[in-house]
Design an enzyme around this catalytic site. Structure first.
Site, short mmCIF file in Angstrom:
data_model
loop_
_atom_site.label_atom_id
_atom_site.label_comp_id
_atom_site.label_asym_id
_atom_site.label_seq_id
_atom_site.Cartn_x
_atom_site.Cartn_y
_atom_site.Cartn_z
N VAL A 197 0.84 -1.20 0.00
CA VAL A 197 0.00 0.00 0.00
C VAL A 197 0.88 1.26 0.00
O VAL A 197 2.06 1.21 0.31
CB VAL A 197 -0.95 0.04 1.22
CG1 VAL A 197 -1.98 -1.07 1.13
CG2 VAL A 197 -0.17 -0.07 2.53
N CYS A 198 0.23 2.36 -0.36
CA CYS A 198 0.88 3.66 -0.40
C CYS A 198 1.51 3.96 0.96
O CYS A 198 0.85 3.75 1.97
CB CYS A 198 -0.16 4.72 -0.76
SG CYS A 198 0.48 6.39 -0.76
N PRO A 199 2.71 4.47 1.06
CA PRO A 199 3.58 4.90 -0.04
C PRO A 199 4.56 3.82 -0.53
O PRO A 199 5.44 4.14 -1.31
CB PRO A 199 4.35 6.05 0.60
CG PRO A 199 4.53 5.62 2.02
CD PRO A 199 3.33 4.76 2.36
N VAL A 200 4.41 2.60 -0.03
CA VAL A 200 5.36 1.57 -0.42
C VAL A 200 5.18 1.20 -1.90
O VAL A 200 6.11 0.77 -2.57
CB VAL A 200 5.21 0.31 0.49
CG1 VAL A 200 6.28 -0.72 0.16
CG2 VAL A 200 5.31 0.71 1.94
N THR A 201 3.95 1.39 -2.41
CA THR A 201 3.70 1.13 -3.84
C THR A 201 4.77 1.78 -4.70
O THR A 201 5.44 1.12 -5.50
CB THR A 201 2.33 1.70 -4.26
OG1 THR A 201 2.14 2.95 -3.63
CG2 THR A 201 1.20 0.75 -3.91
#
Ligand code: SF4
Ligand code: SF4
Ligand code: SF4
Lengths: 288, 79
Positions: B16-20
């Protein structure tokens, strides 16, 4: 200090009376939420020397130094001023102009917020009105600064234009748009203008810069988030230039001064006079 | 617009964001300039935001493909 203390004058000058006798929380003037390191050092020193060594950050980007003593007021003021820190205001007048960081810092920003906040502040700060009056400037539809909480809220946006020759029909803008205003047909991107909120996400995301964005101001009127809660309303499409914005803002303040009963917020005056009447007067100044 | 050949793929639907974006960025860093990466991402926030971040990093987006299963593939040329 033989004379009676004029608390009202002190309050108007930013000295807010505390619960503790003869102690004041001093409100400073901050524009657009920015302070320099030098100003912060001055504030820290005054707080240590004259207060109890802490400051309070207000909900509208202001700074207050509590526990200022009645007898120190003059020296506090002059030390602050020497360090480039003006004092704030309270009472029935134009208050601190707030701003987010805008397009000079934030990748999402559509407008330069700080210079606009400074211009608004220079023009209106401290101006006497029937009641307090707040301006806030936010850089884009993400609305970090909550434009509609303010008597006049400014939100940055883009007026968009599509350049067919640059478009590869990649489809990125269609997905980037949160209002579903865009779709791709055989050979073009189709914009549903009624759905576009000028957020500029298509411009920011287009890999070929086929979308161009011209910065503009989306204005809301009559927001208030204190005892009474009401969200400001937009009555015009996006405004393209500062000249128009300031004509409209001048007109709104004049409307307020003319129509308000003393002690009444802008929102109440518009509601009473009627939004159609307000809109009509604003449209006159909008067109110059 | 089909004149590209994908050299590498990365799936960011499991984060999920911000790991995307971080995962996509790492995958791009492993490529040589000019190579093509296909980034598979979820509908919603990822497909609204990841393309713009890729653009801001200076890479070239060639195409966004609807996989028809609630995911999208962003075709990117490393610059
Ligand atoms: S409102 Fe927009 S420009 Fe301002 S800080 Fe938030 S995202 Fe950035
Ligand atoms: S993002 Fe740009 S290039 Fe891609 S479809 Fe939209 S306008 Fe065309
Ligand atoms: S400006 Fe925002 S709302 Fe308008 S088309 Fe572009 S992405 Fe959609």
């Amino acid at each position: 200090m033989a004379d009676a203390v004029d608390y009202k004058a002190l309050k108007n000058g930013g000295f807010m009376r505390q619960k503790q006798k003869d102690n004041f929380s001093l409100r400073l003037k901050v524009v657009g939420g920015n302070l320099t390191a030098e100003q912060l050092i001055t504030i820290a020193n005054v707080s240590k020397k004259y207060g109890d060594g802490h400051v309070h950050l207000t909900s509208r980007q202001g700074v207050e130094i509590p526990f200022m003593k009645l007898g120190d007021i003059d020296s506090v003021k002059s030390e602050l001023l020497e360090g480039g820190v003006p004092t704030g205001v309270c009472g029935p007048r134009v208050r601190t102009v707030t701003a987010c960081q805008g397009d000079q810092i934030c990748p999402s920003g559509c407008i330069e917020t700080y210079p606009l906040a400074v211009e608004i502040s220079e023009r209106y700060f401290g101006r006497e009105l029937p009641h307090k009056f707040k301006f806030g400037v936010t850089g884009c539809q993400n609305n970090c600064l909550k434009a509609e909480e303010n008597d006049i809220g400014v939100k940055g946006g883009y007026q968009i234009r599509w350049d067919k020759t640059l478009c590869t029909l990649c489809g990125v803008c269609v997905k980037a748009c949160r209002t579903n205003a865009l779709s791709v047909s055989e050979d073009r991107v189709v914009l549903d203008e009624g759905e576009c909120n000028n957020c500029g996400r298509c411009v920011k995301s287009c890999p070929t810069d086929a979308w161009k964005g011209e910065p503009g101001y989306i204005i809301s009127f009559g927001g208030t988030f204190g005892n009474m809660i009401a969200k400001g309303n937009e009555i015009f499409p996006i405004i393209k230039d500062k000249g128009t914005f300031f004509r409209v803002a001048d007109g709104a303040l004049e409307f307020f001064a003319k129509h308000a009963k003393p002690g009444e917020r802008f929102r109440v005056s518009i509601d009473r006079a009627g939004w159609d009447v307000f809109k009509e007067e604003m449209e006159k100044v909008y067109h110059g | 617009m089909a004149d590209y050949a994908v050299d590498q793929t990365v799936d960011i639907t499991d984060v999920v964001c911000p790991v995307t974006f971080v995962k996509a960025k790492v995958a791009l860093e492993e490529l040589d300039a000019g190579q093509i990466l296909s980034i598979r991402m979820n509908d919603g926030e990822p497909v609204q935001n990841v393309p713009r971040s890729v653009k801001e990093e200076g890479h070239k987006i060639l195409k966004l493909l609807d996989n028809g299963d609630g995911t999208w593939s962003l075709i990117v040329r490393k610059e």
